[in-house]
Design a protein around this motif. Structure first.
Motif, PDB file in Angstrom:
ATOM      1  N   UNK A   6      -5.095  16.780  20.343  1.00 42.00           N
ATOM      2  CA  UNK A   6      -5.094  15.406  20.860  1.00 42.00           C
ATOM      3  C   UNK A   6      -5.092  15.361  22.380  1.00 42.00           C
ATOM      4  N   UNK A   7      -5.828  14.379  22.917  1.00 42.24           N
ATOM      5  CA  UNK A   7      -5.940  14.197  24.353  1.00 42.24           C
ATOM      6  C   UNK A   7      -7.380  14.381  24.794  1.00 42.24           C
ATOM      7  N   UNK A   8      -7.593  14.353  26.091  1.00 41.76           N
ATOM      8  CA  UNK A   8      -8.933  14.503  26.667  1.00 41.76           C
ATOM      9  C   UNK A   8      -9.188  15.974  26.937  1.00 41.76           C
ATOM     10  N   UNK A   9     -10.263  16.494  26.347  1.00 43.37           N
ATOM     11  CA  UNK A   9     -10.572  17.899  26.580  1.00 43.37           C
ATOM     12  C   UNK A   9     -11.746  18.098  27.529  1.00 43.37           C
ATOM     13  N   UNK A  10     -12.462  17.019  27.871  1.00 42.50           N
ATOM     14  CA  UNK A  10     -13.568  17.128  28.832  1.00 42.50           C
ATOM     15  C   UNK A  10     -13.896  15.741  29.378  1.00 42.50           C
ATOM     16  N   UNK A  11     -14.535  15.737  30.541  1.00 40.19           N
ATOM     17  CA  UNK A  11     -15.049  14.493  31.113  1.00 40.19           C
ATOM     18  C   UNK A  11     -16.556  14.638  31.219  1.00 40.19           C
ATOM     19  N   UNK A  12     -17.249  13.652  30.678  1.00 46.96           N
ATOM     20  CA  UNK A  12     -18.708  13.688  30.673  1.00 46.96           C
ATOM     21  C   UNK A  12     -19.245  12.791  31.785  1.00 46.96           C
ATOM     22  N   UNK A  13     -20.331  13.241  32.414  1.00 46.37           N
ATOM     23  CA  UNK A  13     -21.024  12.365  33.361  1.00 46.37           C
ATOM     24  C   UNK A  13     -22.155  11.702  32.575  1.00 46.37           C
TER      25      UNK A  13
ATOM     26  N   UNK B  11     -16.642  19.918  31.599  1.00 47.78           N
ATOM     27  CA  UNK B  11     -17.511  18.764  31.848  1.00 47.78           C
ATOM     28  C   UNK B  11     -18.749  18.861  30.969  1.00 47.78           C
ATOM     29  N   UNK B  12     -19.290  17.693  30.619  1.00 45.98           N
ATOM     30  CA  UNK B  12     -20.524  17.654  29.834  1.00 45.98           C
ATOM     31  C   UNK B  12     -21.471  16.615  30.426  1.00 45.98           C
ATOM     32  N   UNK B  13     -22.700  16.675  29.984  1.00 43.07           N
ATOM     33  CA  UNK B  13     -23.716  15.704  30.368  1.00 43.07           C
ATOM     34  C   UNK B  13     -24.018  14.848  29.146  1.00 43.07           C
TER      35      UNK B  13
END
Length: 197
Positions: free
Chosen positions: A16-23, A98-100
């Motif tokens: 649970x929680x944020x595992x990545x931030x996507x642009x 990070x992801x796209x």
């Protein structure tokens, strides 16, 4: 009326929680980031650019439209959940994930600053005319990957952040649902009053 769901953390669940931030090109929270550079972004001045993206990762109580199959609904996060999510993101060491567009894993991007807006007038985000409400989670992401910077940031293909993670649902009923539930309660009260009196 569409269902409204509060997304919450279940800290007993490891994922649970944020595992990545996507642009992304169209952020669900409807807030674009600001690409910071020492000079206006021009091809001749690439060496002088800071290559930092600054923007909101989450905004409290912002209704985010979602569709799953034929089902349409809204989700949102409270200030308390956002604060804890931001802490866990760093505690778990996910600042380099990070992801796209939530599809392609990216290398060479790292969250270098993270904070919660505590004062709308004195917050650093005001320097960039972001006007974020108290409780918003703001991140600054450094882009070390020249291909990502040139092909996606400078071209304007991506405009903001979108989180990736796992959350539990806490369903908040619509006013219409509340009325239906109240009617059901009344019927039960009448049934129980009749049977046990």
């Amino acid at each position: 009326m569409s269902q409204i769901i509060e997304l919450i953390l279940n800290e007993e669940e490891m994922l649970h929680g944020v595992d990545a931030i996507s642009i992304v090109g169209s952020p669900a929270i409807e807030r674009d980031f600001v690409a910071l550079s020492k000079e206006p972004v021009e091809l001749a001045k690439v060496a002088g650019e800071q290559k930092i993206l600054l923007g909101a990762a989450l905004v409290p109580n912002k209704m985010i439209f979602r569709k799953k199959g034929d089902e349409e609904f809204y989700v949102y996060f409270t200030k308390d959940t956002i604060k804890r999510v931001s802490e866990l993101f760093l505690t778990k060491g996910n600042q380099n994930h990070a992801t796209l567009e939530h599809e392609v894993k990216l290398h060479g991007l790292s969250v270098v600053e993270s904070w919660i807006v505590e004062d709308t007038e004195k917050d650093k985000s005001n320097l960039y005319n972001m006007s974020l409400p108290v409780g918003s989670w703001v991140v600054a992401m450094k882009v070390y990957n020249d291909d990502v910077w040139n092909d996606y940031i400078k071209t304007g293909k991506v405009k903001g952040f979108s989180i990736e993670g796992y959350f539990a649902n806490k369903v908040n009923m619509s006013t219409e649902d509340d009325k239906k539930l109240e009617k059901v309660r009344d019927v039960f009260k009448q049934v129980f009053a009749t049977r046990f009196n």
